[in-house]
Design an enzyme around this catalytic site. Structure first.
Site, mmCIF file in Angstrom:
data_model
loop_
_atom_site.group_PDB
_atom_site.id
_atom_site.type_symbol
_atom_site.label_atom_id
_atom_site.label_comp_id
_atom_site.label_asym_id
_atom_site.label_seq_id
_atom_site.Cartn_x
_atom_site.Cartn_y
_atom_site.Cartn_z
ATOM 1 N N TYR A 139 -8.097 16.227 14.882
ATOM 2 C CA TYR A 139 -6.772 16.698 15.464
ATOM 3 C C TYR A 139 -6.286 17.365 14.392
ATOM 4 C CZ TYR A 139 -2.090 16.658 17.707
ATOM 5 O OH TYR A 139 -1.196 17.217 18.090
ATOM 6 N N GLU B 265 -1.455 23.544 18.694
ATOM 7 C CA GLU B 265 -2.360 22.395 18.754
ATOM 8 C C GLU B 265 -3.809 22.520 18.909
ATOM 9 O OE1 GLU B 265 -2.018 19.463 22.031
ATOM 10 O OE2 GLU B 265 -1.300 18.145 20.471
#
Ligand code: ADP
Ligand code: MG
Length: 397
Positions: free
Chosen positions: A119, A207
């Protein structure tokens, strides 16, 4: 402003960030040639909506065992078939709300062989007023869940805007993610480029979930979600051109065309207020008296009758609105202009719900007179408390 995954990936690609090859499809009959442009042996067919969680999402009226909004295909035909089956349908994910979003575009992408899912995100940290990196080894899943249950697995740090991005930032990310060998260099390079695109394009959020390590040991962005500061779009024409109005709330879209500060909410009391502070206070006091606001709306200081009319139309177009509270403190904005706008709007769109009007300030007497003489069924209020009480009573009895 949000953009689609495929648009974000094209932008990242233009900055030299590694992403997969892919083609966007708007119609089912384009899918086969789009999939055929890639060699396979694996294709990934991805619904393009402005929301995450597509993989685990569910289509409305899905058949038993039907897959969500991210599907793997092993042939061109299968990829085209998936695309045809998803287009035009409504996908519900944990980020869309129960109503879901209609899929109008499909991205067909080269399938990757994944070794690890990580992530990575960049965002504007409002506390430090700096761009912040958020990094975790727990990619591919809900980062909110990771933050709640295992916060120690998330690294976050800010970048000094004067010194800018430095090699040590990228190395810090690499070591946090347990990257090795050539991946460290790739990571440093990627972090530099992500920071560059973020700053140059006035992004608010970027993101990448998941950022992957392929089975060949290379880093790649497999998903990309990006949003931009709406106040900077005047100087980002290329970003503005990526706007997909079908993804936006119709009421908010109409409001933006008339330069109204409007945000749709879930309540039953429509609010028309001037000044953001007063609008917030009006929402608070509605809640205090036991109801919920249907919107935030600041008509601004220099609103014209036309603008007020549009604002009123937007409020009444919301089927949840069971009553309307107009709360105006006339400073630059004159009460008579508001009164005329309200009356013009009511005459145009009709009034099917109770309307409470509280006017105060410049030309208040004239404004009240206009409303009193209009013959409309308007409940007059003297102050903020009185207005809130009256509208809640009118709606809830
Ligand atoms: P979302 O976050 O909306 O569910 P993602 O793009 O993150 O959508 O896709 C969900 C999952 O599907 C990823 O975590 C990854 O495991 C897989 N996936 C997505 N794109 C690819 C691809 N090009 N190749 C292989 N797997 C993929
Ligand atoms: Mg994702």
């Amino acid at each position: 402003m949000n953009i689609h995954e495929y648009q974000a990936k094209a932008l990242l690609r233009s900055y030299g960030v590694p992403v997969s090859d892919g083609r966007v499809v708007f119609k089912a009959d384009e899918a086969k040639s789009a999939a055929g442009a890639m060699d396979g042996p694996l294709w990934v067919v991805k619904a393009q909506i402005h929301a995450g969680g597509r993989g685990k999402g569910k289509f409305v009226e899905a058949s038993a065992g039907e897959k969500g909004g991210v599907r793997i295909a092993k042939s061109v035909e299968e990829a085209a078939d998936h695309a045809a089956k998803m287009l035009g349908r409504t996908l519900v994910t944990h980020q869309t709300g129960p109503a879901g979003k209609t899929v109008g575009r499909i991205y067909i992408e080269d399938g990757s062989d994944i070794s690890r899912e990580l992530y990575l995100a960049l965002l504007v940290d409002r506390v430090s007023s700096r761009i912040s990196f958020v990094v975790s080894t727990e990619g591919g899943m809900d980062i909110e869940e990771v933050a709640a249950n295992t916060p120690e697995k998330i690294l976050s740090f800010n970048v000094d805007p004067v010194a800018g991005i430095q090699g040590f930032h990228g190395r810090r990310v690499a070591f946090t993610l347990g990257l090795e060998g050539k991946q460290v260099k790739q990571c440093v390079d990627m972090i530099n480029k992500l920071y560059k695109v973020f700053v140059e394009k006035d992004a608010e959020m970027l993101e990448i979930n998941p950022l992957i390590v392929t089975t060949d040991g290379d880093l790649k962005c497999l998903d990309a979600k990006m949003s931009f500061d709406s106040n900077s779009l005047y100087r980002q024409p290329d970003i503005l051109s990526l706007r997909d109005e079908s993804e936006e709330d119709a009421k908010e879209l109409a409001a933006s065309k008339f330069d109204l500060n409007y945000i749709a909410l879930d309540g039953e009391i429509g609010c028309m207020v001037n000044g953001a502070g007063l609008a917030m206070a009006t929402m608070d006091i509605i809640k205090l008296y036991g109801a919920e606001p249907a919107n935030f709306l600041d008509v601004g200081g220099g609103a014209t009758t036309e603008k007020v009319t549009e604002a009123f139309k937007i409020i009444t177009s919301d089927p949840n609105v069971k009553g309307i509270l107009v709360n105006i403190f006339g400073g630059i904005m004159r009460c008579d202009v508001i009164a005329e706008g309200v009356i013009a709007a009511v005459k145009q769109v009709g009034l099917k719900v109770p309307l409470v009007v509280r006017l105060e300030g410049t030309n208040v007497e004239k404004g009240k007179e206009i409303i009193a003489n209009s013959g409309l069924n308007v409940i007059a209020a003297d102050d903020l408390k009185d207005g809130a009480e009256k509208i809640v009573k009118a709606v809830k009895g």
